[in-house]
Design an enzyme around this catalytic site. Sequence first.
Site, PDB file in Angstrom:
ATOM      1  N   ASP A 302       3.673  -7.536   9.247  1.00 21.41           N
ATOM      2  CA  ASP A 302       3.492  -6.882   7.946  1.00 21.41           C
ATOM      3  C   ASP A 302       4.592  -7.400   7.011  1.00 21.41           C
ATOM      4  O   ASP A 302       5.768  -7.501   7.398  1.00 21.41           O
ATOM      5  CB  ASP A 302       3.627  -5.364   8.172  1.00 21.41           C
ATOM      6  CG  ASP A 302       3.403  -4.552   6.933  1.00 21.41           C
ATOM      7  OD1 ASP A 302       2.353  -3.868   6.835  1.00 21.41           O
ATOM      8  OD2 ASP A 302       4.272  -4.592   6.022  1.00 21.41           O
ATOM      9  N   ASN A 310       4.426  -6.729  -5.798  1.00 25.80           N
ATOM     10  CA  ASN A 310       3.337  -6.313  -6.707  1.00 25.80           C
ATOM     11  C   ASN A 310       3.910  -5.653  -7.948  1.00 25.80           C
ATOM     12  O   ASN A 310       3.492  -5.960  -9.075  1.00 25.80           O
ATOM     13  CB  ASN A 310       2.409  -5.311  -6.004  1.00 25.80           C
ATOM     14  CG  ASN A 310       1.315  -5.997  -5.220  1.00 25.80           C
ATOM     15  OD1 ASN A 310       0.948  -7.122  -5.536  1.00 25.80           O
ATOM     16  ND2 ASN A 310       0.806  -5.323  -4.198  1.00 25.80           N
ATOM     17  N   GLU A 345      -1.375  -5.749   3.507  1.00 25.04           N
ATOM     18  CA  GLU A 345      -0.440  -6.877   3.691  1.00 25.04           C
ATOM     19  C   GLU A 345      -0.080  -7.011   5.155  1.00 25.04           C
ATOM     20  O   GLU A 345       0.939  -7.562   5.513  1.00 25.04           O
ATOM     21  CB  GLU A 345       0.787  -6.673   2.784  1.00 25.04           C
ATOM     22  CG  GLU A 345       1.936  -5.848   3.313  1.00 25.04           C
ATOM     23  CD  GLU A 345       1.650  -4.362   3.474  1.00 25.04           C
ATOM     24  OE1 GLU A 345       0.459  -3.962   3.415  1.00 25.04           O
ATOM     25  OE2 GLU A 345       2.592  -3.603   3.691  1.00 25.04           O
TER      26      GLU A 345
HETATM   27  N1  LIG Z   1      -1.520  -7.994  -4.355  1.00 29.49           N
HETATM   28  C1  LIG Z   1      -2.050  -7.278  -3.367  1.00 29.49           C
HETATM   29  N2  LIG Z   1      -1.470  -6.195  -2.943  1.00 29.49           N
HETATM   30  C2  LIG Z   1      -1.988  -5.480  -1.941  1.00 29.49           C
HETATM   31  C3  LIG Z   1      -3.188  -5.850  -1.349  1.00 29.49           C
HETATM   32  N3  LIG Z   1      -3.485  -4.969  -0.371  1.00 29.49           N
HETATM   33  C4  LIG Z   1      -2.475  -4.061  -0.344  1.00 29.49           C
HETATM   34  N4  LIG Z   1      -1.571  -4.358  -1.304  1.00 29.49           N
HETATM   35  C5  LIG Z   1      -0.348  -3.670  -1.613  1.00 29.49           C
HETATM   36  O1  LIG Z   1       0.561  -3.744  -0.550  1.00 29.49           O
HETATM   37  C6  LIG Z   1       1.486  -2.697  -0.705  1.00 29.49           C
HETATM   38  C7  LIG Z   1       1.835  -2.092   0.616  1.00 29.49           C
HETATM   39  O2  LIG Z   1       2.912  -1.232   0.376  1.00 29.49           O
HETATM   40  P1  LIG Z   1       3.521  -0.379   1.473  1.00 29.49           P
HETATM   41  O3  LIG Z   1       2.460   0.078   2.448  1.00 29.49           O
HETATM   42  O4  LIG Z   1       4.288   0.667   0.847  1.00 29.49           O
HETATM   43  O5  LIG Z   1       4.452  -1.329   2.282  1.00 29.49           O
HETATM   44  P2  LIG Z   1       5.621  -2.239   1.784  1.00 29.49           P
HETATM   45  O6  LIG Z   1       5.854  -2.109   0.347  1.00 29.49           O
HETATM   46  O7  LIG Z   1       5.260  -3.658   2.229  1.00 29.49           O
HETATM   47  O8  LIG Z   1       6.785  -1.708   2.586  1.00 29.49           O
HETATM   48  P3  LIG Z   1       7.091  -1.928   4.057  1.00 29.49           P
HETATM   49  O9  LIG Z   1       5.814  -2.337   4.761  1.00 29.49           O
HETATM   50  O10 LIG Z   1       7.605  -0.650   4.564  1.00 29.49           O
HETATM   51  O11 LIG Z   1       8.079  -3.031   4.123  1.00 29.49           O
HETATM   52  C8  LIG Z   1       0.833  -1.699  -1.666  1.00 29.49           C
HETATM   53  O12 LIG Z   1       1.493  -1.731  -2.909  1.00 29.49           O
HETATM   54  C9  LIG Z   1      -0.582  -2.204  -1.846  1.00 29.49           C
HETATM   55  O13 LIG Z   1      -1.085  -1.967  -3.148  1.00 29.49           O
HETATM   56  C10 LIG Z   1      -3.828  -7.000  -1.846  1.00 29.49           C
HETATM   57  O14 LIG Z   1      -4.881  -7.421  -1.416  1.00 29.49           O
HETATM   58  N5  LIG Z   1      -3.235  -7.681  -2.842  1.00 29.49           N
END
Ligand SMILES: Nc1nc2c(ncn2[C@@H]2O[C@H](COP(=O)(O)OP(=O)(O)OP(=O)(O)O)[C@@H](O)[C@H]2O)c(=O)[nH]1
Length: 421
Positions: A302, A310, A345
């Site tokens: 991850d 983002n 992600e």
């Molecule tokens: N650009 C983009 N963002 C995505 C997609 N799918 C999920 N996200 C974003 O990925 C982010 C995941 O955030 P979190 O689950 O909080 O995890 P994180 O910010 O990576 O934090 P940690 O995993 O704890 O390190 C969210 O802001 C989602 O909107 C995608 O297809 N494209």
Amino acid sequence: MNQQQRDIYYPVLFLISLGLVLWQYLGMERHLNYSLNEESPISLSTQLADGRVGKGLLLRQQNKATLFCNISNSQQPDACALQLKLVENNQAGITLANFENIQLNLSFQSTAPDSIWLQVFTQHNAKHLHLYQQSILPKQGRASYSIDVDNLYQPSWWQFAQGEDQHSQQDAKITYISLLTGDNTQDKNIELSLHSVQFSGKWLQAKDLYLALLGIWLVSITYAFFSVTRGVKEQHQQSNKHALELNKINSYLSIERDNYEFMAKTDPLTSCFNRAGLSSIFGDIIIEYAEIGMPASIVLFDIDHFKKINDQYGHDEGDKVLVNLANLVRQQIREGDYLARWGGEEFLVVCTHTRLKGACALAEHLRQSIENTILSEETRITSSFGVAEINSGFLEQWIKRADEALYQAKEGGRNKVVAAS
Ligand SMILES: Nc1nc2c(ncn2[C@@H]2O[C@H](COP(=O)(O)OP(=O)(O)OP(=O)(O)O)[C@@H](O)[C@H]2O)c(=O)[nH]1
């Protein structure tokens, strides 16, 4: 002619043929009648066909003509004959082939038995006269005598006299007939009266009818054969055309099905498998593990703080990072391993035939590659990894163990690989 028309045509043709045959057999009669009277063109023959001189006396009465003949057995054989002209001089004559039968109505009185010759004279053309004859044995008194046209023949002495001038009885046209006393070996007085002559026949001869019907049936059957052959050929071509169209549709559907299958199993952004894409792969692995204990591991990872990317650089930049990361990982894994986007992600690598140790090594290698590769112009990217080897036949438990390991990696400060116990 189509099938429906054939279904009507042949039964109708059969009925018409049967009707014509029956009609020809039972009816279709035609008669040509010559009843004698005082005006009838009947005369005494003085010059006989065989060269003898005709004798006798002819008496025309109201409804008959009577020949009186005195035969004496002398050195010079006697004969008497009467002849009846059937057509005028310039007329063509009666076609013999149109009739099957000649009926003579005669009265005969003789002091001794005698035969009578019916002689039929035909004209083939203006020059040539032909003779056909047949004898009858008359009874005393009045009676009708029927002579088959088929039994008429040309006497050999006539053929000899005519030389090469032969012609078919079919073409013969009768101009006159003659009745000739026959047996001249005995003295006798003959009184022969001719009352009537009737020619009988069919409007259509049986053999002509059968030939015509045979021709019609042959043509009809030949036509039917060709139209059926053509129909079968057309049907065959039509079926081939349909088969080709079906093949086209099948190919199109199979391409469409592959497209939909691909779309259903693939993540559109990164072109990795999605969860559905891994289901059959997981199925095979679990079976192999259950049957022969074949090892396999998963690497769940991850991106760290992806939300910040983002938030700070926009969603497009986030997408770019996801695509770049997927491409990078795809290059690092073996053929036979599978990369899937597991969630937003979050990614998962299925390492087939791999124990925990090997999967951990791969995870570490990936971690370093991600850390050391520029996946975004804006910021450095790191990822946290959870690795688990299969140890039961339950997929959920396997993934849960990897997920817990990943959680520990996150908890442990991120950019780490943690192996599940
Ligand atoms: N650009 C983009 N963002 C995505 C997609 N799918 C999920 N996200 C974003 O990925 C982010 C995941 O955030 P979190 O689950 O909080 O995890 P994180 O910010 O990576 O934090 P940690 O995993 O704890 O390190 C969210 O802001 C989602 O909107 C995608 O297809 N494209």
